[in-house]
Scaffold this active site. Structure first.
Site, PDB file in Angstrom:
ATOM      1  N   SER A  94      10.018   1.437   2.167  1.00 44.38           N
ATOM      2  CA  SER A  94       8.993   0.512   2.640  1.00 44.38           C
ATOM      3  C   SER A  94       9.238   0.009   4.051  1.00 44.38           C
ATOM      4  CB  SER A  94       8.948  -0.724   1.726  1.00 44.38           C
ATOM      5  OG  SER A  94       8.684  -0.355   0.402  1.00 44.38           O
ATOM      6  N   PHE A 141       0.846  -1.184   0.000  1.00 48.18           N
ATOM      7  CA  PHE A 141       0.000   0.000   0.000  1.00 48.18           C
ATOM      8  C   PHE A 141       0.886   1.240   0.000  1.00 48.18           C
ATOM      9  CE2 PHE A 141      -2.380  -3.378   2.048  1.00 48.18           C
ATOM     10  CZ  PHE A 141      -3.562  -3.350   1.331  1.00 48.18           C
ATOM     11  N   ILE A 186       2.439  -7.602   4.697  1.00 48.04           N
ATOM     12  CA  ILE A 186       1.905  -6.300   4.287  1.00 48.04           C
ATOM     13  C   ILE A 186       3.070  -5.324   4.192  1.00 48.04           C
ATOM     14  CG2 ILE A 186       0.299  -4.430   4.830  1.00 48.04           C
ATOM     15  CD1 ILE A 186      -1.085  -7.157   4.410  1.00 48.04           C
ATOM     16  N   GLU A 187       3.124  -4.602   3.092  1.00 48.73           N
ATOM     17  CA  GLU A 187       4.133  -3.565   2.882  1.00 48.73           C
ATOM     18  C   GLU A 187       3.407  -2.227   2.788  1.00 48.73           C
ATOM     19  OE1 GLU A 187       7.407  -2.323  -0.592  1.00 48.73           O
ATOM     20  OE2 GLU A 187       6.110  -4.065  -0.857  1.00 48.73           O
ATOM     21  N   VAL A 188       3.907  -1.220   3.515  1.00 51.56           N
ATOM     22  CA  VAL A 188       3.403   0.147   3.388  1.00 51.56           C
ATOM     23  C   VAL A 188       4.601   0.989   2.977  1.00 51.56           C
ATOM     24  CG1 VAL A 188       2.364   2.109   4.578  1.00 51.56           C
ATOM     25  CG2 VAL A 188       1.586  -0.203   5.095  1.00 51.56           C
TER      26      VAL A 188
END
Length: 87
Positions: A69, A33, A80-82
């Protein structure tokens, strides 16, 4: 797989890359995201929510730009990667 401004990384069993989901299955994926919030604010928010960051901030390649990231897992162990776009 790239689509519009997004990307989903599909894992090939036996040729996975790190980091990855806790419980890999054929075709499992990780999600990324993009956020406008500075990544250090994201880290502070994750810590406030008792979410453990497993990697980052690190530079990565995104669907349309380089990324800064952080990675963590959802309650089911999915990755999950932000990220922030950095160029």
């Amino acid at each position: 797989m790239k689509f519009a401004h997004g990307k989903i990384n599909l894992h090939q069993i036996g040729h996975e890359f790190e980091p990855k989901a806790t419980h890999l299955t054929a075709g499992s994926s990780d999600l990324c995201f993009i956020t406008q919030k500075p990544i250090y604010e994201v880290l502070t928010h994750l810590k406030t929510c008792n979410v453990v960051c497993i990697e980052g901030p690190v530079k990565r390649t995104g669907a349309r730009a380089k990324l800064l990231s952080v990675y963590f897992r959802d309650p089911d162990g999915n990755l999950i990667e932000v990220a922030n776009e950095i160029g």
